[in-house]
Scaffold this motif. Structure first.
Motif, short mmCIF file in Angstrom:
data_model
loop_
_atom_site.label_atom_id
_atom_site.label_comp_id
_atom_site.label_asym_id
_atom_site.label_seq_id
_atom_site.Cartn_x
_atom_site.Cartn_y
_atom_site.Cartn_z
N SER A 150 0.66 -1.20 -0.02
CA SER A 150 -0.03 -0.05 0.17
C SER A 150 1.02 1.20 0.46
N SER A 151 2.77 0.91 0.72
CA SER A 151 3.21 2.43 0.54
C SER A 151 4.57 1.62 0.61
N VAL A 152 4.91 2.44 -0.74
CA VAL A 152 6.46 1.69 -0.47
C VAL A 152 7.22 3.10 0.07
N ASP A 153 8.25 2.54 0.64
CA ASP A 153 9.55 3.65 1.92
C ASP A 153 10.05 4.14 0.36
N SER A 154 10.05 5.34 -0.09
CA SER A 154 11.07 6.11 -0.99
C SER A 154 12.46 6.13 -0.57
N SER A 155 12.52 6.66 0.27
CA SER A 155 13.37 6.86 1.09
C SER A 155 14.46 5.78 0.86
N LEU A 156 14.02 4.38 1.66
CA LEU A 156 14.46 3.24 1.21
C LEU A 156 14.79 3.18 -0.02
N THR A 157 13.97 3.01 -0.45
CA THR A 157 14.53 2.54 -1.82
C THR A 157 14.83 3.42 -2.32
N ASP A 158 15.24 4.77 -2.03
CA ASP A 158 17.25 5.29 -2.98
C ASP A 158 17.74 4.62 -2.50
N LYS A 159 17.79 4.53 -1.03
CA LYS A 159 19.40 3.94 -0.56
C LYS A 159 19.60 2.70 -1.38
N LEU A 160 18.67 1.89 -0.98
CA LEU A 160 18.56 0.57 -2.27
C LEU A 160 19.20 0.92 -3.70
N ARG A 161 18.50 1.57 -3.86
CA ARG A 161 19.10 2.33 -5.54
C ARG A 161 20.52 2.31 -5.45
N GLU A 162 20.74 3.59 -4.56
CA GLU A 162 22.55 3.92 -4.90
C GLU A 162 23.35 3.05 -3.39
N PHE A 163 23.03 1.96 -2.95
CA PHE A 163 24.10 1.62 -2.68
C PHE A 163 23.81 0.14 -2.82
N GLY A 164 22.40 -0.53 -3.12
CA GLY A 164 22.23 -1.91 -3.42
C GLY A 164 21.87 -2.71 -1.86
N GLN A 165 21.30 -3.98 -1.91
CA GLN A 165 21.28 -4.32 -0.84
C GLN A 165 22.38 -4.78 0.29
N THR A 166 21.94 -4.35 2.05
CA THR A 166 23.14 -4.27 2.82
C THR A 166 23.11 -4.90 3.76
N THR A 167 21.04 -5.73 3.81
CA THR A 167 21.67 -6.09 4.85
C THR A 167 20.27 -7.24 4.29
N PRO A 168 20.43 -8.64 5.12
CA PRO A 168 20.15 -10.31 3.98
C PRO A 168 18.97 -10.10 4.96
N LEU A 169 17.28 -10.39 3.89
CA LEU A 169 16.90 -10.24 4.81
C LEU A 169 16.22 -11.95 5.20
N LEU A 170 15.12 -11.69 5.98
CA LEU A 170 15.05 -13.16 7.09
C LEU A 170 14.28 -13.98 6.63
N VAL A 171 14.47 -14.96 5.76
CA VAL A 171 13.01 -16.09 5.91
C VAL A 171 12.86 -16.74 5.82
N LEU A 172 12.17 -18.05 5.74
CA LEU A 172 11.24 -19.57 6.03
C LEU A 172 11.72 -20.10 4.79
N GLN A 173 12.08 -21.93 4.95
CA GLN A 173 11.98 -22.04 3.97
C GLN A 173 11.15 -22.95 4.24
N LYS A 174 9.89 -23.35 2.87
CA LYS A 174 8.37 -23.86 2.76
C LYS A 174 9.01 -25.10 2.18
N ALA A 175 9.39 -24.95 0.81
CA ALA A 175 8.99 -26.37 0.33
C ALA A 175 10.82 -26.27 -0.34
N GLU A 176 11.45 -27.27 -1.77
CA GLU A 176 12.64 -26.86 -2.20
C GLU A 176 12.52 -25.61 -2.69
N THR A 177 11.54 -25.09 -3.31
CA THR A 177 12.11 -23.32 -4.31
C THR A 177 10.87 -22.45 -3.75
N ALA A 178 10.38 -22.59 -2.32
CA ALA A 178 9.72 -21.44 -1.93
C ALA A 178 10.25 -21.15 0.00
#
Length: 312
Positions: A28-56
């Protein structure tokens, strides 16, 4: 590194939100400031994810980063992966640790997480998670936060995105979902914050109950006919709305205030002297205040008026 914890790059197509609620909340609302930082510097923080299946995989923390990466059409993202077999308490603890900033900023995200903890953990583990979130380790804290999920969709989004304060959100429970919708429209237009927002809601609730009318009937005249037809000088209009609501709520107080202002005006006081009434005009007395730029100026004024106070 714990044995149930792996780190690698995943294709975005293999990731999804935990549920439709979180997806709508962040889309509903994307953080424009965060998006600009990611565009400039790339991803610096890994996302925490839970594996549900082999490729999901399900994203379970760092939702704003994930949404911004999707907006930037990033193909591969750096992730910390938990296996599906991870114990519930450990999973939720890691969600708190890895999603700390988001949890601090969003009562709704805290409520969503605590609802899951409440459903899947013991009471002792629930209280431990509260402590980890730096919240009072009391069950009423959980009930109070989880109850926010019963508010209207508009109210939930407004609270999540910072338009509505947590203190004000607690008042919204007194209104129907339809009435909440009109309150949010008013907040979106005039954007009152802090004490003004809380005062506005208090008076709206008081008047709708006293007059037995809906919020729509009370505030409709302050909303534009079309969403794009924004009113100019909104701060001044907000002050006028607060004034009008105050007059409706406490007409006697407004009358006393006007009489007092007329009295002060009749005194023709110098600019450096003000008269302050008792709080809410509860007493007949008032205070006279002298405003001096230096101690010497105060001493000079006091020497001149001291003869009028023979008992001093």
């Amino acid at each position: 590194m714990p044995s149930d914890y792996s780190v690698k790059t995943l294709n975005c197509n293999t990731l999804s939100y935990q549920d439709i609620f979180l997806e709508r909340l962040y889309e509903s609302s994307v953080d424009s400031s965060l998006t600009d930082k990611l565009r400039e510097f790339g991803q610096t923080t890994p996302l925490l994810v839970l594996q549900k299946a082999e490729t999901a995989y399900q994203i379970i923390a760092n939702f704003a980063v994930y949404q911004s990466l999707k907006t930037l059409d990033v193909t591969d993202v750096y992730c910390r992966i938990l296996p599906h077999s991870v114990a519930s308490y450990r999973r939720y603890s890691l969600q708190v640790l890895h999603g700390w900033n988001e949890l601090q900023n969003s009562p709704i995200l805290r409520a969503h997480l605590l609802q899951q903890v409440k459903d899947n953990c013991t009471t002792e583990e629930l209280l431990s998670i509260l402590s980890l979130m730096e919240l009072p380790s009391q069950l009423y804290t959980v009930d109070e936060l989880v109850s926010l999920l019963n508010l209207s969709t508009e109210t939930i989004f407004a609270l999540h995105h910072g338009l509505l304060t947590l203190k004000s959100a607690k008042l919204m429970h007194r209104l129907s979902h339809q009435d909440q919708e009109y309150v949010i429209k008013l907040l979106e237009l005039y954007k009152p914050g802090g004490s003004k927002q809380y005062k506005l809601l208090e008076m709206i609730i008081e008047l709708t109950r006293r007059m037995n009318i809906s919020v729509a009937d009370l505030v409709q005249k302050w909303l534009p006919m079309e969403q794009d037809n924004r009113t100019d000088n909104n701060p001044q209009h907000l002050q006028n709305i607060l004034r009008e609501l105050t007059e409706l709520c406490w007409p006697e107080k407004i009358k006393l205030e006007e009489q007092f202002l007329q009295f002060v005006h009749s005194l023709a006081l110098p600019k450096n002297i003000t008269v302050i009434p008792s709080p809410s005009f509860e007493e007949k007395g008032c205070s006279l205040c002298l405003h001096c730029s230096t101690e010497e100026e105060l001493q000079h004024l006091w020497n001149r008026i001291r003869p009028f106070f023979p008992t001093v």
